[in-house]
Every structure is written in structure tokens, then in C-alpha cells.
Design an enzyme around this catalytic site. Structure first.
Site, mmCIF file in Angstrom:
data_model
loop_
_atom_site.group_PDB
_atom_site.id
_atom_site.type_symbol
_atom_site.label_atom_id
_atom_site.label_comp_id
_atom_site.label_asym_id
_atom_site.label_seq_id
_atom_site.Cartn_x
_atom_site.Cartn_y
_atom_site.Cartn_z
ATOM 1 N N ASP A 1 0.810 -1.213 0.000
ATOM 2 C CA ASP A 1 0.000 0.000 0.000
ATOM 3 C C ASP A 1 0.851 1.274 0.000
ATOM 4 O OD1 ASP A 1 -2.697 1.254 0.554
ATOM 5 O OD2 ASP A 1 -1.632 1.963 2.329
ATOM 6 N N GLU B 1 1.225 -0.416 -4.965
ATOM 7 C CA GLU B 1 0.213 0.594 -5.248
ATOM 8 C C GLU B 1 0.818 1.991 -5.209
ATOM 9 O OE1 GLU B 1 -3.640 2.923 -3.588
ATOM 10 O OE2 GLU B 1 -1.757 2.680 -2.522
HETATM 11 C C1 GLC Z 1 -4.212 3.393 -0.230
HETATM 12 C C2 GLC Z 1 -5.476 2.606 -0.075
HETATM 13 C C3 GLC Z 1 -6.529 3.512 0.489
HETATM 14 C C4 GLC Z 1 -6.078 3.985 1.836
HETATM 15 C C5 GLC Z 1 -4.722 4.663 1.737
HETATM 16 C C6 GLC Z 1 -4.128 4.883 3.080
HETATM 17 O O1 GLC Z 1 -4.314 4.403 -1.156
HETATM 18 O O2 GLC Z 1 -5.836 2.019 -1.282
HETATM 19 O O3 GLC Z 1 -7.769 2.888 0.570
HETATM 20 O O4 GLC Z 1 -7.001 4.873 2.367
HETATM 21 O O5 GLC Z 1 -3.806 3.875 1.013
HETATM 22 O O6 GLC Z 1 -3.670 3.684 3.625
#
Ligand code: GLC
Ligand code: MG
Length: 599
Positions: free
Chosen positions: A228, A298
Site C-alpha cells: 500500500d 500501489e
Molecule cells: C491506499 C489505499 C486507500 C487507503 C490509503 C491509506 O491508497 O488504497 O484505501 O485509504 O492507502 O492507507
């Protein structure tokens, strides 16, 4: 019986991935994203849970999905619905117990499914014991002293210390990243909510803790991680201000928004790649024959930075960084040319050992059916599943689920609640409504007699549910199953060959071909009409331009997105598609020059 089934599925999985090496199973799969709160509620509390997921695993065998990725299920006060972790090695009671997790993973593996977990290294919950200890004092005896990014008030500042904000940095949700803690007389940094303090990965102890957490899950047998928010893991230590974004117009009286600055001190620092390399090596240590551990990252970031997250063959990082190009598609820009641009932008820079991937929706963005219009949702599944690379399906996309509308008062998402002025921009509730299973109450998601955590979309009564679509061989789900089967069974979809055929304002079309071109094997011409009216073209002529020829200048419609033209023969010189329609035409294509020499 169970054993025989398990052996059967094991053998089946091995056959399906033939052509792929044991450590490449993730190239042949569809990754299906489960938002655990919204997938299936087993205990009737209105919130989805692990036992609910376990109870529905056969669904994935049925629709042809072999990998599931779970958004976080770790212990959490749920300030960001699990992205605020309070214990990296435990399950939150709302989702069940560790025993429920063990049951889930063992059944998943029995059914031949891979299980990928979310890994959230950038921040923890403010309730995490590390933070609770860290904020107490900055004494050298405090073991957790440097676990977070703590900073003194700005020097030479005559205001009270809590007003002496260290610099101009702005968080993702607007406003300063700095939060004052009187006990420590210091600020801590949070790129997301105040309740999500950023970890300090410059402290070796933090790195060890994250390794420990990863090992815990790898030992449990998870098949991979989705990492993440990797952009935000490191910030510049000199704390210099970030430059003002000249393209941003501030709104008077409003706190600064994220894009008011150019984030060259707080995002995409090179140290991130060191860390990804460390995690890659760790997960490789756990990779055994037929048990390769996947790593996906991500980051919403420029193309160039994204590509760097693959690492290099000598220094590999992610197997693939999520490619969010299609997230940019919307009603205004949807066109054949736009799709071509998004596909080509991604494909053109990939080196042969960098594997493509596609994402059309997720828990942070409005659903594809809403962004581009429900009429085009099926065609986008065609694109997602039939382009070269690994597709990700966000739960519900297979039945063309749509967003729900939630008023501000009923809003659950803290990103929206924290931004009353901009809540509609920030809210992610609409795309998080429960999966629509059948026509029973709460669409079969929950047995609760009260409210579910989010309401279901009422269109579950109008055919947008799994049970109805299973029974209807013209449904979006029936299409999805066909596409998944094609991906799996047809050698043309196991290669990286991609040729664009006709590309116009309305049409995006491409050819998928197998490696072996000598025997005139089956190829597939995939055509999508992204326009608002019918479109007719001569695909024989378009193939000719590519120096290709289809046997008899004809083929068979293997699948049409509306499931009403399947099996019909189709001449290639004149193919018409209705607006929003997609066709997959099986034909035998070979090099034009060799065709000429054959005659
Ligand atoms: C990423 C996740 C999102 C979350 C953020 C903070 O972007 O996909 O849902 O709120 O990280 O962890
Ligand atoms: Mg529940």
C-alpha cells in the site's frame, strides 16, 4: 472426496499454467479484489467477514478466477477501514479470528486459489502500541522513540510551539501533515489521517518490525502481497518546504489541498526502491517450487516512476506495479483513441521482462460502470481480461455493479467526513457497497435485520446480482466467465503479442496471436466500440496494412459482449458494432508475405 477434488484441482492448475514457469502463475491469473467489509457477512452484523469469504470461495472456481486479494483485515480501530493497523500480526474481530483466517487460506489452497494480502507499511493506527509508546516521550530509554517521524517546532519562531509548524508540507487529505503532541513537545507526520501516523523507516528497528510482520504472513502461506501507498514511505530529512504548484489556484479561506504543492520532498524518494528490494528478497526466500510469492505495489504516479518499481532483472522489485491508466477513463474522454493511448502508453515502454497489468476499478475510485456509463461496462471487462498481462477485477465488476449514492449524513468514509467542503470528491462509499449475490434481503450479503454498514444498490432486484446472472446466459457474468475461459484456454492469450488494428474515435481493436505462426493457429480480433453510435469498418484492409491476412478473410464471433452473436460466422471486410458493444472474433491470421509465397 475432498482429497480427490484437491488433487484434481492441483493437476488442473498445473495444466492451466502450462507454458508459464512455476514462479509465473500470476501471469496467467485474474486478480480479484475483495473488499472484506462488503463481500459476504457470515455472522449477521452487517459487515463482511473472513468466514463469509470462505463460504463463497467456490464462486471463484465457477467464474474462472484463481487469485484473490484482500484489503486489510488486520486489527484496526477502522479510522480508515483497516488501513490504520493496530497490530500487523492479528485479525480484527469485526472480520473474525486467526482461526477463521487459517480456515480461509487452507480452503482457498484446497480449491486451487492463491491468496494475496494487503501490506500497509507507510503508517499505523494512532492506537498501535508502537505509537502509544512513541508519543509518551523522547527519552533515549523509549524503545519506540524514533518509530514515527517526530520533528521539533520550527526554529526562530516566536509563536507558541504548537503553532510553529515545521514546514509547508500538505497531506493527501489537505491541510498540514504535522500534528502537535504536547507530551513530547513535538510534531508527528501523517500523510493521510491524523489517526494514521507515518512510520519512520529510517529507524532500522521499524524495518525489522515490518520484516517480522511479513514473515509472519509468509509463514502462514500467503501467496503474495499488495504493498500500500509506497510513494509516501520516505520524506526528505532536511524538511525543506516543497515548491508551490504554479498550476494550482488556491481557494481563499480554505486549507491548502494536496495538489497545491509539487511533492518532491515527500513522495517517490529513491529510498523506496531499496525497501521494495528488501521485501522482494524476503519474499523470494519464501518462494518454493510451485509456491512463488507475488509482490504488487500501489502508487498513483507518473509512468516513469511507476516503471521503476519493476526494478531490474538483477535487482527485481515488484512483479508488477498496479497500472492505473484506465482509472482515468470517464464519460467525457472515453473513445477508441483514448483507450489506444492508455494501452499504448503503458505497453510501449515495457521491456520484455516487465509484465503488463490492468486495473479498471478499485475501492478508492468510482466504479467503471459509473465512470464511463453502464453501457460500456461489459466492453471494459473484455479489454481488461483480453489485453496481454494480468487483469485485476474489483468485486462486482463481473456483474457490472454500479455505485450507490450516500448522503453526507450517512457517509462512512473518514476521508469524506474530514472534508465536509469537498466530501463528494473524497468519498469512497459509493464504490464500496455490498456485493449483490441474489434477490434476498441485502442482496444476500447479510442476514442482518438492521442496516448493513453500507446499503446495497437497489438494482440488485433488477438482475444485477450473481444468482440471476448465473441463470442467464446473456448476462455480464456469463460474458465474464467466457472471457476468463478464453484467457485460460487459448494460446493466443498466453503471449505478449499485441497488434492494434482499427483505431478511431469510436473503435479500439487489437489482435492477439499465439507464438507459433507457422501452423496458422487461432488468433483473436478483439473490437470495442467506445462511441455513441454504430460503427462499421473493413478489418481485412486494416490487417493488410499490418502485412497480415486472415484465412478466408473471415472468422467466427467467439463472444459478443451482449452474448447475442456468439458462434456466428463473420466476414472481416465489413464488421459492424453497436455503441458499447465488443466482439471477439476467432480467425486464423498469418503473415501476409508468407501467405503470398505459399500460393
Ligand atoms: C491506499 C489505499 C486507500 C487507503 C490509503 C491509506 O491508497 O488504497 O484505501 O485509504 O492507502 O492507507
Ligand atoms: Mg460480519
Amino acid at each position: 472426496m475432498a482429497v480427490i477434488r484437491a488433487i484434481y484441482l492441483f493437476v488442473l492448475t498445473q495444466i492451466l499454467v502450462k507454458g508459464l514457469r512455476w514462479n509465473e502463475w500470476w501471469k496467467g491469473t485474474i486478480v480479484y479484489q475483495i473488499y472484506p467489509r462488503s463481500f459476504m457477512d457470515s455472522d449477521g452484523d452487517g459487515v463482511g467477514d473472513l468466514a463469509g469469504i470462505t463460504s463463497r470461495l467456490e464462486y471463484f472456481n465457477d467464474i474462472g478466477v484463481s487469485t484473490i486479494w484482500l484489503n486489510p483485515v488486520y486489527k484496526s480501530p477502522m479510522a480508515d477501514f483497516g488501513y490504520d493497523v493496530a497490530d500487523f500480526k492479528d485479525i480484527d474481530p469485526i472480520f473474525g479470528t486467526m482461526a477463521d483466517f487459517d480456515e480461509l487460506i487452507s480452503k482457498a489452497h484446497r480449491l486451487g486459489l492463491k491468496l494475496v494480502m494487503d501490506f500497509v507499511p507507510n503508517h499505523t493506527s494512532d492506537q498501535h502500541p508502537w505509537f502509544v509508546e512513541s508519543k509518551k516521550n523522547k527519552d533515549s530509554t523509549n524503545r519506540y522513540r524514533d518509530y514515527y517521524v517526530w520533528v521539533d517546532p520550527k526554529k526562530n519562531c516566536s509563536d507558541p510551539p504548537e503553532k510553529c509548524i515545521p514546514n509547508n508540507w500538505v497531506g493527501l487529505l489537505g491541510g498540514t501533515v504535522w500534528e502537535w503532541v504536547p507530551e513530547r513537545q513535538q510534531f508527528y507526520l501523517h500523510q493521510f489521517l491524523k489517526k494514521q501516523p507515518d512510520l519512520n523507516h529510517r529507524d532500522p528497528a521499524v524495518q525489522l518490525q515490518m520484516i517480522d510482520a511479513l514473515q509472519f504472513w509468509l509463514e502462514k502461506g500467503i501467496d503474495g502481497i499488495r504493498v500500500d501507498s509506497i510513494r509516501f514511505i520516505y520524506e526528505n530529512v532536511d524538511l525543506d518546504d516543497e515548491p508551490i504548484n504554479p498550476d494550482y489556484t488556491p481557494i481563499p479561506g480554505e486549507r491548502p489541498q494536496y495538489n497545491s504543492l509539487i511533492h518532491n520532498k515527500t513522495a517517490d524518494l529513491p529510498e523506496v526502491q531499496e525497501l521494495l528490494y528488501v521485501w522482494r528478497r524476503l519474499s523470494d526466500e519464501y518462494s518454493r517450487e510451485h509456491n512463488y510469492r507475488l509482490m504488487v505495489t500501489e502508487a498513483y504516479v507518473t509512468h516513469k516512476t511507476l516503471l521503476s518499481y519493476y526494478g531490474t532483472p538483477e535487482r527485481p522489485e515488484a512483479d508488477f506495479p498496479f497500472n492505473f491508466g484506465f482509472i482515468d477513463l470517464n464519460k467525457e474522454n472515453l473513445s477508441g483513441i483514448k483507450i489506444h493511448q492508455l494501452v499504448n502508453d503503458w505497453m510501449k515502454d515495457l521491456s520484455p521482462d516487465e509484465w503488463p497489468n490492468w486495473v479498471i476499478g478499485n475501492h478508492d475510485n468510482s466504479r467503471i460502470a459509473d465512470r464511463i456509463g453502464v453501457k460500456y461496462a461489459r466492453a471494459l471487462n473484455v479489454l481488461n481480461l483480453l489485453l496481454p498481462g494480468t487483469p485485476t477485477t474489483y468485486y462486482g465488476e463481473e456483474i457490472a455493479m454500479e455505485d450507490i449514492w450516500v448522503s453526507y449524513n450517512d457517509t462512512q468514509d473518514p476521508f469524506a467526513i474530514n472534508n465536509p467542503e469537498h466530501w463528494e470528491e473524497y468519498t469512497r462509499d459509493p464504490e464500496r457497497s455490498p456485493l449483490q449475490w441474489d434477490r434476498s434481503s441485502h442482496a444476500g450479503f447479510s442476514k442482518t435485520t438492521g442496516k448493513a454498514w453500507l446499503p446495497v444498490n437497489q438494482n440488485y432486484l433488477l438482475g444485477i446480482n450473481v444468482a440471476d446472472q448465473k441463470a442467464d446466459n446473456t448476462s455480464a457474468l456469463a460474458l465474464y466467465k467466457k472471457l476468463a475461459a478464453l484467457r485460460k484456454d487459448e494460446p493466443a492469450f498466453h503471449t505478449n503479442h499485441l497488434k492494434y488494428v482499427v483505431v478511431t474515435e469510436k473503435i479500439f481493436s487489437f489482435l492477439r496471436m499465439p507464438d507459433d505462426q507457422d501452423t496458422k493457429p487461432d488468433s483473436f480480433l478483439v473490437i470495442i466500440n467506445a462511441g455513441t453510435s454504430e460503427s462499421t469498418h473493413d478489418y481485412t484492409a486494416a490487417l493488410k496494412k499490418l502485412e497480415l491476412k486472415a484465412e478466408g478473410d473471415a472468422g467466427v464471433i467467439e463472444v459478443s459482449s451482449n452474448m447475442d452473436r456468439n458462434g456466428k460466422s463473420q466476414g472481416l471486410s465489413k464488421i459492424s458494432l453497436a455503441a458499447g458493444e465488443a466482439l471477439i472474433i476467432k480467425t486464423s491470421v498469418y503473415g501476409f508475405s508468407s501467405a503470398v509465397s505459399n500460393t
